[in-house]
Design a protein around this motif. Structure first.
Motif, PDB file in Angstrom:
ATOM      1  N   ARG B  13       1.349   1.256 -12.595  1.00  0.00           N
ATOM      2  CA  ARG B  13       1.572   0.702 -13.937  1.00  0.00           C
ATOM      3  C   ARG B  13       0.377  -0.125 -14.378  1.00  0.00           C
ATOM      4  NH1 ARG B  13       6.686  -1.792 -13.340  1.00  0.00           N
ATOM      5  NH2 ARG B  13       7.667   0.256 -13.517  1.00  0.00           N
ATOM      6  N   LEU B  14      -0.310  -0.733 -13.407  1.00  0.00           N
ATOM      7  CA  LEU B  14      -1.493  -1.514 -13.757  1.00  0.00           C
ATOM      8  C   LEU B  14      -2.687  -0.621 -14.083  1.00  0.00           C
ATOM      9  CD1 LEU B  14      -1.460  -4.498 -11.254  1.00  0.00           C
ATOM     10  CD2 LEU B  14      -1.319  -4.599 -13.723  1.00  0.00           C
ATOM     11  N   ILE B  15      -2.924   0.398 -13.268  1.00  0.00           N
ATOM     12  CA  ILE B  15      -4.197   1.118 -13.419  1.00  0.00           C
ATOM     13  C   ILE B  15      -4.102   2.356 -14.295  1.00  0.00           C
ATOM     14  CG2 ILE B  15      -4.997   0.308 -11.185  1.00  0.00           C
ATOM     15  CD1 ILE B  15      -4.556   3.049 -10.086  1.00  0.00           C
ATOM     16  N   ALA B  16      -2.892   2.834 -14.578  1.00  0.00           N
ATOM     17  CA  ALA B  16      -2.798   4.063 -15.374  1.00  0.00           C
ATOM     18  C   ALA B  16      -3.334   3.893 -16.804  1.00  0.00           C
ATOM     19  CB  ALA B  16      -1.364   4.572 -15.386  1.00  0.00           C
ATOM     20  N   PRO B  17      -3.059   2.773 -17.511  1.00  0.00           N
ATOM     21  CA  PRO B  17      -3.654   2.643 -18.846  1.00  0.00           C
ATOM     22  C   PRO B  17      -5.171   2.633 -18.825  1.00  0.00           C
ATOM     23  CG  PRO B  17      -1.904   1.069 -18.572  1.00  0.00           C
ATOM     24  CD  PRO B  17      -2.138   1.672 -17.237  1.00  0.00           C
ATOM     25  N   ALA B  18      -5.760   1.981 -17.806  1.00  0.00           N
ATOM     26  CA  ALA B  18      -7.218   1.969 -17.708  1.00  0.00           C
ATOM     27  C   ALA B  18      -7.759   3.372 -17.476  1.00  0.00           C
ATOM     28  CB  ALA B  18      -7.655   1.036 -16.581  1.00  0.00           C
ATOM     29  N   MET B  19      -7.049   4.151 -16.645  1.00  0.00           N
ATOM     30  CA  MET B  19      -7.510   5.519 -16.397  1.00  0.00           C
ATOM     31  C   MET B  19      -7.426   6.367 -17.657  1.00  0.00           C
ATOM     32  SD  MET B  19      -5.959   6.389 -12.671  1.00  0.00           S
ATOM     33  CE  MET B  19      -6.583   8.053 -12.598  1.00  0.00           C
ATOM     34  N   LEU B  20      -6.326   6.202 -18.391  1.00  0.00           N
ATOM     35  CA  LEU B  20      -6.191   6.957 -19.648  1.00  0.00           C
ATOM     36  C   LEU B  20      -7.305   6.577 -20.618  1.00  0.00           C
ATOM     37  CD1 LEU B  20      -2.379   6.865 -20.386  1.00  0.00           C
ATOM     38  CD2 LEU B  20      -3.748   8.865 -19.968  1.00  0.00           C
ATOM     39  N   LEU B  21      -7.604   5.274 -20.679  1.00  0.00           N
ATOM     40  CA  LEU B  21      -8.617   4.802 -21.618  1.00  0.00           C
ATOM     41  C   LEU B  21      -9.993   5.335 -21.252  1.00  0.00           C
ATOM     42  CD1 LEU B  21      -8.419   2.944 -24.045  1.00  0.00           C
ATOM     43  CD2 LEU B  21      -9.289   1.116 -22.620  1.00  0.00           C
ATOM     44  N   VAL B  22     -10.300   5.312 -19.943  1.00  0.00           N
ATOM     45  CA  VAL B  22     -11.599   5.826 -19.504  1.00  0.00           C
ATOM     46  C   VAL B  22     -11.703   7.323 -19.784  1.00  0.00           C
ATOM     47  CG1 VAL B  22     -13.031   6.230 -17.478  1.00  0.00           C
ATOM     48  CG2 VAL B  22     -12.004   4.033 -17.815  1.00  0.00           C
ATOM     49  N   GLY B  23     -10.595   8.042 -19.556  1.00  0.00           N
ATOM     50  CA  GLY B  23     -10.612   9.473 -19.834  1.00  0.00           C
ATOM     51  C   GLY B  23     -10.872   9.772 -21.298  1.00  0.00           C
ATOM     52  N   VAL B  24     -10.177   9.055 -22.183  1.00  0.00           N
ATOM     53  CA  VAL B  24     -10.375   9.269 -23.618  1.00  0.00           C
ATOM     54  C   VAL B  24     -11.792   8.885 -24.018  1.00  0.00           C
ATOM     55  CG1 VAL B  24      -9.657   8.458 -25.880  1.00  0.00           C
ATOM     56  CG2 VAL B  24      -7.966   9.030 -24.199  1.00  0.00           C
ATOM     57  N   SER B  25     -12.307   7.810 -23.431  1.00  0.00           N
ATOM     58  CA  SER B  25     -13.658   7.369 -23.764  1.00  0.00           C
ATOM     59  C   SER B  25     -14.705   8.385 -23.307  1.00  0.00           C
ATOM     60  CB  SER B  25     -13.917   6.015 -23.110  1.00  0.00           C
ATOM     61  OG  SER B  25     -15.277   5.735 -23.108  1.00  0.00           O
ATOM     62  N   VAL B  26     -14.529   8.908 -22.104  1.00  0.00           N
ATOM     63  CA  VAL B  26     -15.477   9.922 -21.611  1.00  0.00           C
ATOM     64  C   VAL B  26     -15.433  11.163 -22.492  1.00  0.00           C
ATOM     65  CG1 VAL B  26     -15.864  11.524 -19.710  1.00  0.00           C
ATOM     66  CG2 VAL B  26     -15.593   9.135 -19.245  1.00  0.00           C
ATOM     67  N   ALA B  27     -14.213  11.540 -22.912  1.00  0.00           N
ATOM     68  CA  ALA B  27     -14.095  12.743 -23.743  1.00  0.00           C
ATOM     69  C   ALA B  27     -14.703  12.520 -25.124  1.00  0.00           C
ATOM     70  CB  ALA B  27     -12.631  13.145 -23.867  1.00  0.00           C
ATOM     71  N   LEU B  28     -14.472  11.351 -25.702  1.00  0.00           N
ATOM     72  CA  LEU B  28     -14.929  11.135 -27.075  1.00  0.00           C
ATOM     73  C   LEU B  28     -16.426  10.859 -27.155  1.00  0.00           C
ATOM     74  CD1 LEU B  28     -12.160   9.072 -28.821  1.00  0.00           C
ATOM     75  CD2 LEU B  28     -12.697  11.452 -29.050  1.00  0.00           C
ATOM     76  N   HIS B  29     -17.023  10.317 -26.076  1.00  0.00           N
ATOM     77  CA  HIS B  29     -18.452  10.053 -26.093  1.00  0.00           C
ATOM     78  C   HIS B  29     -19.224  11.153 -25.386  1.00  0.00           C
ATOM     79  CE1 HIS B  29     -16.878   6.005 -26.961  1.00  0.00           C
ATOM     80  NE2 HIS B  29     -17.949   5.913 -27.702  1.00  0.00           N
ATOM     81  N   GLY B  30     -18.680  12.375 -25.428  1.00  0.00           N
ATOM     82  CA  GLY B  30     -19.328  13.454 -24.703  1.00  0.00           C
ATOM     83  C   GLY B  30     -20.715  13.755 -25.220  1.00  0.00           C
ATOM     84  N   HIS B  31     -20.959  13.547 -26.522  1.00  0.00           N
ATOM     85  CA  HIS B  31     -22.262  13.883 -27.074  1.00  0.00           C
ATOM     86  C   HIS B  31     -23.251  12.736 -26.943  1.00  0.00           C
ATOM     87  CE1 HIS B  31     -19.763  11.989 -30.002  1.00  0.00           C
ATOM     88  NE2 HIS B  31     -20.769  11.746 -30.788  1.00  0.00           N
ATOM     89  N   GLY B  41     -10.865  15.394 -19.963  1.00  0.00           N
ATOM     90  CA  GLY B  41      -9.558  16.021 -19.818  1.00  0.00           C
ATOM     91  C   GLY B  41      -9.078  16.019 -18.386  1.00  0.00           C
ATOM     92  N   VAL B  42     -10.002  16.201 -17.438  1.00  0.00           N
ATOM     93  CA  VAL B  42      -9.612  16.168 -16.035  1.00  0.00           C
ATOM     94  C   VAL B  42      -9.179  14.756 -15.639  1.00  0.00           C
ATOM     95  CG1 VAL B  42     -10.516  16.373 -13.700  1.00  0.00           C
ATOM     96  CG2 VAL B  42     -10.945  18.149 -15.330  1.00  0.00           C
ATOM     97  N   MET B  43      -9.847  13.738 -16.200  1.00  0.00           N
ATOM     98  CA  MET B  43      -9.421  12.364 -15.903  1.00  0.00           C
ATOM     99  C   MET B  43      -8.018  12.107 -16.449  1.00  0.00           C
ATOM    100  SD  MET B  43     -12.914  10.355 -16.620  1.00  0.00           S
ATOM    101  CE  MET B  43     -13.029   8.954 -15.562  1.00  0.00           C
ATOM    102  N   LEU B  44      -7.757  12.584 -17.659  1.00  0.00           N
ATOM    103  CA  LEU B  44      -6.403  12.431 -18.209  1.00  0.00           C
ATOM    104  C   LEU B  44      -5.392  13.183 -17.352  1.00  0.00           C
ATOM    105  CD1 LEU B  44      -7.080  12.892 -22.016  1.00  0.00           C
ATOM    106  CD2 LEU B  44      -6.733  10.786 -20.778  1.00  0.00           C
TER     107      LEU B  44
END
Lengths: 96, 144
Positions: B13-31, B41-44
């Motif tokens: 419960r503590l680390i799952a939001p951080a993982m989701l956030l990092v995944g979305v950030s990696v995906a959105l800053h791909g360029h 997507g794999v992180m998500l």
């Protein structure tokens, strides 16, 4: 005897072809794919992306990535199709 | 499949939001930064796996159904294809970005978030596709 003649003929032909091809190799130390240098030099101004890897895989090699996505789609479709049957049969056993 | 102990649940419960956030950030800053749609997507997807292992199948299927994940997967794949087909307009070619005039849209200054044309849209579509694909594969494996 005949096999020996055939073999030597084929060996001579292949050796000649390899020898011809050897003269057309790029010089030692040259980059085997000159297009890589093009990507490095031009991708920033053409695609305006800092991450030139993304510029290559989506812009220059877009079809490749589309095929890769299709492969993942088909693979997951296969997994779902394979496992749906097992899930259904298990559920039927529970109902029985 | 049942969940794990209270310790695991609390940590997840503590680390799952951080993982989701990092995944979305990696995906959105791909360029802009290393990474991209597939990696994000794999992180998500791995976050979904962690939640699935910690909280059990019933909890996860209550939040994110199998049908929903399946349709999300199709949506991501269709988004990539549609953005590719959008390149056909205005006399350009498949998988290109027709709005090359900087006054109209994107293709802006490098290093800005809204730059480099269609790469952002491709990354979003690929991230949705990969995350949902991994989610439903994990559902399939967890059910049997």
């Amino acid at each position: 005897m005949r096999r020996l003649v055939e073999f030597s003929f084929l060996a001579a032909v292949s050796f000649t072809l390899i020898l011809i091809a050897a003269f057309y190799l790029p010089p030692f130390g040259a980059h085997p794919f000159p297009v890589g240098q093009y990507y490095v030099e031009r991708s920033l101004e053409e695609v305006k992306a800092w991450n030139s890897v993304q510029a290559i895989i989506w812009e220059y090699r877009g079809y490749d990535t589309l095929g890769e996505t299709a492969v993942l789609f088909a693979a997951v479709l296969g997994v779902v199709t394979l496992f749906r049957r097992m899930v259904k049969s298990e559920r039927n056993e529970h109902h029985r | 499949m049942r969940g794990m102990s209270i310790i695991v649940k609390t940590v997840v419960r503590l680390i799952a939001p951080a993982m989701l956030l990092v995944g979305v950030s990696v995906a959105l800053h791909g360029h802009l930064t290393p990474g991209g749609g597939f990696q994000g997507g794999v992180m998500l997807g791995s976050t979904f796996l962690l939640l699935l292992l910690a909280f059990g199948l019933d909890f996860m299927e209550g939040k994110l159904g199998f049908r929903f994940g399946d349709s999300l997967r199709g949506l991501g794949a269709a988004m990539i294809l549609l953005v590719g087909l959008l390149g056909l307009t205005f006399g350009f070619w498949f998988f290109s970005w027709p709005f090359r005039n900087e006054a109209v849209y994107l293709f802006g200054v490098p290093s800005e978030f809204f730059s480099s044309g269609n790469l952002l849209l491709y990354d979003i579509g690929e991230a949705i596709h990969v995350a949902a694909a991994f989610l439903i594969v994990f559902y399939c494996f967890a059910r049997k």
